[in-house]
Design a protein around this motif. Sequence first.
Motif, PDB file in Angstrom:
ATOM      1  N   MET A 189       0.850  -1.186   0.000  1.00 21.93           N
ATOM      2  CA  MET A 189       0.000   0.000   0.000  1.00 21.93           C
ATOM      3  C   MET A 189       0.891   1.244   0.000  1.00 21.93           C
ATOM      4  N   ARG A 190       0.568   2.191  -0.853  1.00 20.38           N
ATOM      5  CA  ARG A 190       1.381   3.402  -0.972  1.00 20.38           C
ATOM      6  C   ARG A 190       0.532   4.633  -0.667  1.00 20.38           C
ATOM      7  N   LEU A 191       1.068   5.490   0.184  1.00 23.00           N
ATOM      8  CA  LEU A 191       0.433   6.766   0.494  1.00 23.00           C
ATOM      9  C   LEU A 191       0.772   7.764  -0.611  1.00 23.00           C
ATOM     10  N   LEU A 192      -0.277   8.282  -1.279  1.00 21.46           N
ATOM     11  CA  LEU A 192      -0.068   9.277  -2.327  1.00 21.46           C
ATOM     12  C   LEU A 192      -0.242  10.698  -1.819  1.00 21.46           C
TER      13      LEU A 192
ATOM     14  N   PRO B  59       5.086  12.979   3.211  1.00 24.77           N
ATOM     15  CA  PRO B  59       5.407  12.768   1.798  1.00 24.77           C
ATOM     16  C   PRO B  59       4.905  11.410   1.323  1.00 24.77           C
ATOM     17  N   PRO B  60       4.681  11.245   0.014  1.00 26.13           N
ATOM     18  CA  PRO B  60       4.292   9.944  -0.535  1.00 26.13           C
ATOM     19  C   PRO B  60       5.315   8.880  -0.154  1.00 26.13           C
ATOM     20  N   LYS B  61       4.811   7.692   0.188  1.00 27.92           N
ATOM     21  CA  LYS B  61       5.710   6.623   0.613  1.00 27.92           C
ATOM     22  C   LYS B  61       4.956   5.301   0.663  1.00 27.92           C
ATOM     23  N   ALA B  62       5.696   4.197   0.630  1.00 28.48           N
ATOM     24  CA  ALA B  62       5.126   2.883   0.884  1.00 28.48           C
ATOM     25  C   ALA B  62       4.884   2.754   2.390  1.00 28.48           C
ATOM     26  N   LEU B  63       3.730   2.225   2.755  1.00 29.14           N
ATOM     27  CA  LEU B  63       3.351   2.159   4.155  1.00 29.14           C
ATOM     28  C   LEU B  63       3.626   0.777   4.738  1.00 29.14           C
TER      29      LEU B  63
ATOM     30  N   PRO C 218       2.155  -1.200  10.593  1.00 28.08           N
ATOM     31  CA  PRO C 218       1.865  -0.288  11.707  1.00 28.08           C
ATOM     32  C   PRO C 218       1.501   1.131  11.247  1.00 28.08           C
ATOM     33  N   GLU C 219       2.120   1.595  10.165  1.00 28.40           N
ATOM     34  CA  GLU C 219       1.797   2.937   9.662  1.00 28.40           C
ATOM     35  C   GLU C 219       0.379   2.982   9.105  1.00 28.40           C
ATOM     36  N   LEU C 220      -0.038   1.921   8.429  1.00 28.21           N
ATOM     37  CA  LEU C 220      -1.406   1.859   7.906  1.00 28.21           C
ATOM     38  C   LEU C 220      -2.406   1.817   9.055  1.00 28.21           C
ATOM     39  N   GLU C 221      -2.079   1.060  10.076  1.00 30.17           N
ATOM     40  CA  GLU C 221      -2.942   0.982  11.260  1.00 30.17           C
ATOM     41  C   GLU C 221      -3.092   2.348  11.910  1.00 30.17           C
TER      42      GLU C 221
ATOM     43  N   VAL D  15      -5.033   9.808   0.466  1.00 30.73           N
ATOM     44  CA  VAL D  15      -5.233   9.008  -0.739  1.00 30.73           C
ATOM     45  C   VAL D  15      -4.176   7.920  -0.748  1.00 30.73           C
ATOM     46  N   LEU D  16      -4.622   6.660  -0.913  1.00 29.27           N
ATOM     47  CA  LEU D  16      -3.703   5.522  -0.937  1.00 29.27           C
ATOM     48  C   LEU D  16      -3.935   4.715  -2.210  1.00 29.27           C
TER      49      LEU D  16
END
Length: 253
Positions: free
Chosen positions: A1-4, A11-15, A18-21, A238-239
């Motif tokens: 899952m990537r944060l856009l 900043p945009p990054k791969a999550l 724990p970060e998604l949670e 947005v992910l």
Amino acid sequence: MRLLYDESGRPPKALTGPELEQLYAHPVGPQGRWLRTNFVTTLDGSIYGPDGRSGSINTESDHHLFALQRALADVILVGAGTARVEGYRAADLAPWQREVRQRRGLAEFPTLVIVTATLDLDPMIGRADGAPSGPVIIATIDDHDAARISPFREAGIEVWQLGRGTVRLVELVDRLAGQGSGRILCEGGPRLHHGLIAAGLVDELAITLAPTVVGGEGPRTVHGDWITPAPGYRPDKVLLADDQTLFLSYVAG
């Protein structure tokens, strides 16, 4: 899952997991609650596929995020129509979901709350096929007498009568928050979604955009009269998942 995109400026990054949670943890505010609605929709705006169920348009990543949001909620709120069509029962969880809840100090299981004016439900909805599960509350109207309600109470379901003719959603949400169940996740349906938005109760709209087109005459995420004035929402995050599913969140304000 990537944060856009993230409203807080990350900043945009791969999550990581724990970060998604953390991203989907309910930010309970001064009112003691945070009500999030969660819907999946196709690119052409349908909330279900040809079989009349949302499961036919879900993706693998949506299944995971759906399960994560349940793990983070005190309450799963749903309308009776959706409960019947989707086969809802008292909430049971996978071991990893229960670990999330234990780590965050939440109750062992979320409470399933079903909104119904008619009480057209099977009392067996309070059981999860023998698996350990959470409590069930039915929010209905004052019009029903004790004989109509007793089969649900005998099945271990708590019944709240909140209003004549229609369920008073503001009172329902306030009562849930007042008893410490302020992390509320609404999973449908469109009429309940309309009522919550019209009452100014929705803090966040989480929308899964499935990368498919189905045609047909599937409903939108909201069904009912025009909402005036139309409430405004701003993008929060947005992910994008590896399976090309897009996850959008908008918050009130």
